[in-house]
Motif scaffolding. Structure first.
Motif, PDB file in Angstrom:
ATOM      1  N   MET A  11       0.829  -1.205   0.000  1.00 13.63           N
ATOM      2  CA  MET A  11       0.000   0.000   0.000  1.00 13.63           C
ATOM      3  C   MET A  11       0.867   1.259   0.000  1.00 13.63           C
ATOM      4  N   ALA A  12       1.977   1.235   0.723  1.00 14.95           N
ATOM      5  CA  ALA A  12       2.888   2.383   0.716  1.00 14.95           C
ATOM      6  C   ALA A  12       3.450   2.601  -0.687  1.00 14.95           C
ATOM      7  N   LEU A  13       3.778   1.519  -1.388  1.00 11.06           N
ATOM      8  CA  LEU A  13       4.262   1.632  -2.765  1.00 11.06           C
ATOM      9  C   LEU A  13       3.172   2.200  -3.679  1.00 11.06           C
ATOM     10  N   ALA A  14       1.947   1.737  -3.481  1.00 13.30           N
ATOM     11  CA  ALA A  14       0.824   2.255  -4.278  1.00 13.30           C
ATOM     12  C   ALA A  14       0.639   3.747  -4.037  1.00 13.30           C
ATOM     13  N   HIS A  15       0.769   4.155  -2.782  1.00 12.68           N
ATOM     14  CA  HIS A  15       0.641   5.581  -2.455  1.00 12.68           C
ATOM     15  C   HIS A  15       1.695   6.401  -3.200  1.00 12.68           C
ATOM     16  N   VAL A  16       2.938   5.945  -3.172  1.00  7.54           N
ATOM     17  CA  VAL A  16       4.003   6.674  -3.857  1.00  7.54           C
ATOM     18  C   VAL A  16       3.723   6.718  -5.362  1.00  7.54           C
ATOM     19  N   ALA A  17       3.256   5.608  -5.931  1.00  9.58           N
ATOM     20  CA  ALA A  17       2.927   5.596  -7.358  1.00  9.58           C
ATOM     21  C   ALA A  17       1.838   6.613  -7.690  1.00  9.58           C
ATOM     22  N   SER A  18       0.871   6.779  -6.782  1.00 13.48           N
ATOM     23  CA  SER A  18      -0.229   7.729  -7.039  1.00 13.48           C
ATOM     24  C   SER A  18       0.272   9.161  -7.202  1.00 13.48           C
ATOM     25  N   LEU A  19       1.405   9.464  -6.628  1.00 11.36           N
ATOM     26  CA  LEU A  19       1.956  10.815  -6.728  1.00 11.36           C
ATOM     27  C   LEU A  19       2.372  11.172  -8.157  1.00 11.36           C
ATOM     28  N   ARG A  20       2.516  10.167  -9.022  1.00 14.79           N
ATOM     29  CA  ARG A  20       2.865  10.390 -10.426  1.00 14.79           C
ATOM     30  C   ARG A  20       1.650  10.689 -11.294  1.00 14.79           C
ATOM     31  N   SER A  21       0.452  10.465 -10.801  1.00 14.05           N
ATOM     32  CA  SER A  21      -0.745  10.676 -11.609  1.00 14.05           C
ATOM     33  C   SER A  21      -0.865  12.135 -12.030  1.00 14.05           C
ATOM     34  N   GLU A  22      -1.250  12.318 -13.280  1.00 11.38           N
ATOM     35  CA  GLU A  22      -1.433  13.673 -13.797  1.00 11.38           C
ATOM     36  C   GLU A  22      -2.858  14.178 -13.604  1.00 11.38           C
ATOM     37  N   SER A  89      -4.073  -1.083  -4.108  1.00  7.64           N
ATOM     38  CA  SER A  89      -4.495   0.099  -4.850  1.00  7.64           C
ATOM     39  C   SER A  89      -4.972   1.152  -3.857  1.00  7.64           C
ATOM     40  N   THR A  90      -4.685   2.397  -4.135  1.00  6.71           N
ATOM     41  CA  THR A  90      -5.084   3.451  -3.210  1.00  6.71           C
ATOM     42  C   THR A  90      -6.594   3.644  -3.173  1.00  6.71           C
ATOM     43  N   THR A  91      -7.293   3.141  -4.191  1.00 11.91           N
ATOM     44  CA  THR A  91      -8.752   3.186  -4.215  1.00 11.91           C
ATOM     45  C   THR A  91      -9.271   1.790  -4.553  1.00 11.91           C
ATOM     46  N   MET A  92     -10.381   1.400  -3.934  1.00  8.00           N
ATOM     47  CA  MET A  92     -10.996   0.114  -4.253  1.00  8.00           C
ATOM     48  C   MET A  92     -11.178   0.022  -5.763  1.00  8.00           C
ATOM     49  N   PRO A  93     -10.823  -1.106  -6.361  1.00 11.80           N
ATOM     50  CA  PRO A  93     -10.994  -1.228  -7.814  1.00 11.80           C
ATOM     51  C   PRO A  93     -12.453  -1.033  -8.229  1.00 11.80           C
ATOM     52  N   CYS A  94     -12.648  -0.359  -9.343  1.00 11.84           N
ATOM     53  CA  CYS A  94     -13.990  -0.250  -9.905  1.00 11.84           C
ATOM     54  C   CYS A  94     -14.408  -1.647 -10.374  1.00 11.84           C
ATOM     55  N   THR A  95     -15.627  -1.790 -10.773  1.00  9.52           N
ATOM     56  CA  THR A  95     -16.132  -3.099 -11.197  1.00  9.52           C
ATOM     57  C   THR A  95     -15.299  -3.678 -12.342  1.00  9.52           C
ATOM     58  N   ALA A  96     -15.028  -2.892 -13.369  1.00 11.26           N
ATOM     59  CA  ALA A  96     -14.266  -3.388 -14.522  1.00 11.26           C
ATOM     60  C   ALA A  96     -12.840  -3.761 -14.135  1.00 11.26           C
ATOM     61  N   ILE A 106      -5.316 -12.740  -9.641  1.00 10.39           N
ATOM     62  CA  ILE A 106      -4.886 -12.103  -8.393  1.00 10.39           C
ATOM     63  C   ILE A 106      -5.698 -12.692  -7.242  1.00 10.39           C
ATOM     64  N   ARG A 107      -5.045 -13.079  -6.162  1.00 12.17           N
ATOM     65  CA  ARG A 107      -5.712 -13.726  -5.034  1.00 12.17           C
ATOM     66  C   ARG A 107      -5.956 -12.789  -3.857  1.00 12.17           C
ATOM     67  N   GLU A 108      -5.172 -11.715  -3.760  1.00 12.95           N
ATOM     68  CA  GLU A 108      -5.318 -10.762  -2.659  1.00 12.95           C
ATOM     69  C   GLU A 108      -5.314  -9.350  -3.224  1.00 12.95           C
ATOM     70  N   ILE A 109      -6.302  -8.556  -2.813  1.00 11.53           N
ATOM     71  CA  ILE A 109      -6.395  -7.162  -3.250  1.00 11.53           C
ATOM     72  C   ILE A 109      -6.630  -6.305  -2.017  1.00 11.53           C
ATOM     73  N   TYR A 110      -5.785  -5.308  -1.864  1.00 11.29           N
ATOM     74  CA  TYR A 110      -5.893  -4.394  -0.736  1.00 11.29           C
ATOM     75  C   TYR A 110      -6.145  -2.995  -1.285  1.00 11.29           C
ATOM     76  N   TYR A 111      -6.916  -2.212  -0.565  1.00 13.20           N
ATOM     77  CA  TYR A 111      -7.220  -0.859  -1.003  1.00 13.20           C
ATOM     78  C   TYR A 111      -7.279   0.060   0.216  1.00 13.20           C
ATOM     79  N   ARG A 112      -7.127   1.353  -0.035  1.00 17.20           N
ATOM     80  CA  ARG A 112      -7.182   2.345   1.037  1.00 17.20           C
ATOM     81  C   ARG A 112      -8.527   3.049   1.073  1.00 17.20           C
ATOM     82  N   ASP A 113      -8.952   3.616  -0.047  1.00 17.39           N
ATOM     83  CA  ASP A 113     -10.175   4.413  -0.105  1.00 17.39           C
ATOM     84  C   ASP A 113     -11.320   3.583  -0.668  1.00 17.39           C
TER      85      ASP A 113
END
Length: 144
Positions: A11-22, A89-96, A106-113
């Motif tokens: 999750m910490a890695l996902a957070h850092v990756a989110s900082l690159r989003s435009e 993922s920093t946000t729960m995956p959408c349905t798609a 994928i067997r394990e999915i973690y999300y923050r928001d």
């Protein structure tokens, strides 16, 4: 010495990756780990690689959404089916995106928001996938 858990690490890695989003409205990051807990890759939401948005593109939040590539989809482009055990993922995956993660095994999915419009919990339950919220991690107090 206490160490953070593997899901917290991801999750910490996902957070850092989110900082690159435009995307000025919603910054989402994701990280994938293999069965030995090695990092396979990180990704974030945004436009296709190499595409430069025209002036004013980011001003229309609703109009630009259909062009955005989700962090989870960008992440899945970095590995093959069966290579990854865990995605954070920093946000729960959408349905798609949840459907895509299932297709990749994928067997394990973690999300923050929480993302209330998602049917991810129902999909996870059907396929026996661990879907768990991690609200706290070492970078949870950092600004996004």
């Amino acid at each position: 010495m206490d160490r953070i858990s593997i899901p917290e690490y991801a999750m910490a890695l996902a957070h850092v990756a989110s900082l690159r989003s435009e995307d000025p409205y919603r910054k989402v990051g994701a990280a994938a780990l293999d069965f030995d807990n090695r990092v396979v890759g990180t990704a974030y939401n945004g436009l296709a690689p190499g595409y430069d948005a025209p002036i004013g593109f980011w001003d229309d939040r609703d109009g630009r959404q259909k062009f955005m590539l989700h962090a989870e989809i960008n992440l899945c482009s970095l590995f093959r089916r069966g290579e990854v055990k865990l995605v954070a993922s920093t946000t729960m995956p959408c349905t798609a995106c949840m459907q895509t993660l299932c297709a990749y095994g994928i067997r394990e999915i973690y999300y923050r928001d929480v993302y209330h419009a998602s049917e991810a919990p129902e999909i996870a339950a059907l396929y026996g996938i661990r879907l768990e919220r991690i609200a706290e991690h070492p970078l949870s107090g950092a600004e996004v």
